[in-house]
Design an enzyme around this catalytic site. Sequence first.
Site, mmCIF file in Angstrom:
data_model
loop_
_atom_site.group_PDB
_atom_site.id
_atom_site.type_symbol
_atom_site.label_atom_id
_atom_site.label_comp_id
_atom_site.label_asym_id
_atom_site.label_seq_id
_atom_site.Cartn_x
_atom_site.Cartn_y
_atom_site.Cartn_z
ATOM 1 N N ASP A 63 -11.784 -10.920 -17.553
ATOM 2 C CA ASP A 63 -12.035 -11.350 -16.174
ATOM 3 C C ASP A 63 -12.174 -10.075 -15.356
ATOM 4 O OD1 ASP A 63 -11.833 -12.112 -13.489
ATOM 5 O OD2 ASP A 63 -10.431 -13.745 -13.930
ATOM 6 N N TYR A 85 -19.546 -15.182 0.067
ATOM 7 C CA TYR A 85 -20.502 -14.622 -0.904
ATOM 8 C C TYR A 85 -21.392 -13.560 -0.235
ATOM 9 C CZ TYR A 85 -24.313 -14.698 -4.386
ATOM 10 O OH TYR A 85 -25.264 -14.358 -5.324
ATOM 11 N N SER A 108 -22.736 -13.800 -20.457
ATOM 12 C CA SER A 108 -22.767 -14.990 -21.318
ATOM 13 C C SER A 108 -23.815 -15.992 -20.851
ATOM 14 C CB SER A 108 -21.387 -15.655 -21.352
ATOM 15 O OG SER A 108 -20.888 -15.840 -20.036
ATOM 16 N N ARG A 109 -24.175 -15.932 -19.571
ATOM 17 C CA ARG A 109 -25.109 -16.927 -19.023
ATOM 18 C C ARG A 109 -26.030 -16.257 -17.998
ATOM 19 N NH1 ARG A 109 -22.684 -20.389 -15.757
ATOM 20 N NH2 ARG A 109 -20.622 -19.444 -15.683
ATOM 21 N N SER A 131 -27.792 -9.532 -3.855
ATOM 22 C CA SER A 131 -28.543 -10.767 -3.596
ATOM 23 C C SER A 131 -29.264 -10.658 -2.261
ATOM 24 C CB SER A 131 -27.584 -11.954 -3.546
ATOM 25 O OG SER A 131 -28.237 -13.096 -3.033
HETATM 26 P P1 NAP Z 1 -24.286 -17.818 -13.478
HETATM 27 O O1 NAP Z 1 -25.438 -18.424 -14.177
HETATM 28 O O2 NAP Z 1 -23.315 -18.686 -12.765
HETATM 29 O O3 NAP Z 1 -23.510 -16.879 -14.533
HETATM 30 C C1 NAP Z 1 -22.404 -16.164 -14.086
HETATM 31 C C2 NAP Z 1 -21.937 -15.216 -15.167
HETATM 32 O O4 NAP Z 1 -20.870 -14.433 -14.611
HETATM 33 C C3 NAP Z 1 -21.397 -15.937 -16.375
HETATM 34 O O5 NAP Z 1 -21.751 -15.203 -17.526
HETATM 35 C C4 NAP Z 1 -19.883 -15.891 -16.151
HETATM 36 O O6 NAP Z 1 -19.138 -15.818 -17.359
HETATM 37 C C5 NAP Z 1 -19.737 -14.570 -15.444
HETATM 38 N N1 NAP Z 1 -18.520 -14.495 -14.655
HETATM 39 C C6 NAP Z 1 -18.173 -15.213 -13.572
HETATM 40 N N2 NAP Z 1 -16.963 -14.828 -13.134
HETATM 41 C C7 NAP Z 1 -16.541 -13.838 -13.966
HETATM 42 C C8 NAP Z 1 -15.378 -13.046 -14.040
HETATM 43 N N3 NAP Z 1 -14.381 -13.205 -13.176
HETATM 44 N N4 NAP Z 1 -15.290 -12.126 -15.028
HETATM 45 C C9 NAP Z 1 -16.288 -11.965 -15.936
HETATM 46 N N5 NAP Z 1 -17.418 -12.700 -15.915
HETATM 47 C C10 NAP Z 1 -17.528 -13.621 -14.940
HETATM 48 O O7 NAP Z 1 -24.784 -16.765 -12.371
HETATM 49 P P2 NAP Z 1 -26.175 -16.017 -12.209
HETATM 50 O O8 NAP Z 1 -27.042 -16.831 -11.348
HETATM 51 O O9 NAP Z 1 -26.659 -15.544 -13.511
HETATM 52 O O10 NAP Z 1 -25.682 -14.773 -11.312
HETATM 53 C C11 NAP Z 1 -25.417 -13.502 -11.873
HETATM 54 C C12 NAP Z 1 -25.341 -12.494 -10.736
HETATM 55 O O11 NAP Z 1 -26.572 -12.504 -10.021
HETATM 56 C C13 NAP Z 1 -24.247 -12.794 -9.724
HETATM 57 O O12 NAP Z 1 -23.645 -11.599 -9.300
HETATM 58 C C14 NAP Z 1 -25.008 -13.435 -8.579
HETATM 59 O O13 NAP Z 1 -24.357 -13.218 -7.366
HETATM 60 C C15 NAP Z 1 -26.328 -12.705 -8.653
HETATM 61 N N6 NAP Z 1 -27.438 -13.430 -8.051
HETATM 62 C C16 NAP Z 1 -27.775 -14.676 -8.482
HETATM 63 C C17 NAP Z 1 -28.834 -15.342 -7.870
HETATM 64 C C18 NAP Z 1 -29.295 -16.724 -8.269
HETATM 65 O O14 NAP Z 1 -30.050 -17.343 -7.498
HETATM 66 N N7 NAP Z 1 -28.911 -17.247 -9.415
HETATM 67 C C19 NAP Z 1 -29.532 -14.706 -6.836
HETATM 68 C C20 NAP Z 1 -29.172 -13.440 -6.438
HETATM 69 C C21 NAP Z 1 -28.110 -12.806 -7.069
HETATM 70 P P3 NAP Z 1 -18.343 -17.098 -18.003
HETATM 71 O O15 NAP Z 1 -19.316 -18.213 -18.106
HETATM 72 O O16 NAP Z 1 -17.904 -16.555 -19.319
HETATM 73 O O17 NAP Z 1 -17.232 -17.413 -17.085
#
Ligand code: NAP
Length: 247
Positions: free
Chosen positions: A63, A155, A14-15, A142
């Site tokens: 979830d 994390y 979703s995001r 990550s």
């Molecule tokens: P984000 O913008 O916070 O988005 C998180 C997404 O995960 C949202 O769509 C949220 O859905 C969903 N989500 C969270 N908890 C959930 C659950 N229990 N069940 C189903 N959906 C769930 O995060 P992001 O930065 O895009 O990160 C996505 C992935 O990339 C993560 O695994 C993160 O660890 C990894 N990552 C991120 C970064 C970074 O710097 N951003 C770097 C390395 C790795 P809802 O909004 O519907 O709750």
Amino acid sequence: MTLEDRTCVVTGASRGIGRGIAKEFGRHGASVAVNYRSSEAAAHEVVDAIEETGGEAIAVQADVADNDAVAGMAEAVRSAFGPADVLVNNAGLTVDRTFKNMTPEDWQRVVDVNLGGMYNCTHQFFEDIVDADCGRLINISSVVGQQGNYGQANYATTKSGMFGFTRTIALELARTGSTANCVAPGFVRTDMLDEVSDHVQEQILERIPLERFAEVDDITGIVRFVASEDSGYMTGQILAVNGGMEW
Ligand code: NAP
């Protein structure tokens, strides 16, 4: 169209990064299941965006930490598009505290979503991936799983744990022609990074040789390649997409 006739499930779509992956898959011909937990309107916007580019998609609430909910999601995906060819375990969250201040609840919630969610989704879609032509399991880890990070013991542990899981599943899938790989992004401009204070963001930036945070689009093309049939001789790998950070 590298993903034509492929059913792709993207958790947390979703995001942020998941939304970018879902749209990228849709643009390249996949049928996409857009999983979300709470952002229903945002998930439907992703579906609309995919349909506008000629693709097909459904939004599926679950979830990922809840195995029964994930089983329901798997049924919904199969009845819409048939068995999954590609699963991207992307859903994840942070609950940051120094270890001294980290409660058992802070620890457990992150483990339940980031590792438990990966288990639940892989468990529910495993047979689909085994049976698929060129099935793909892709886990979004990550750089923090490689380097550790101050205030992120929970994390970092979950993101490192993805490596052992991926390598093991890669071995267990090897005879089937399907693969399992990790993509390990650096720091990406999403809501997750916005939660980090400006001061800490400046400190992180100093450690990135390319001198900028990643945009979502820096990650999605690589995930699309891993999802495609072109990546067939690569399995059990960690693809570091982090602007040149060492680990
Ligand atoms: P984000 O913008 O916070 O988005 C998180 C997404 O995960 C949202 O769509 C949220 O859905 C969903 N989500 C969270 N908890 C959930 C659950 N229990 N069940 C189903 N959906 C769930 O995060 P992001 O930065 O895009 O990160 C996505 C992935 O990339 C993560 O695994 C993160 O660890 C990894 N990552 C991120 C970064 C970074 O710097 N951003 C770097 C390395 C790795 P809802 O909004 O519907 O709750």
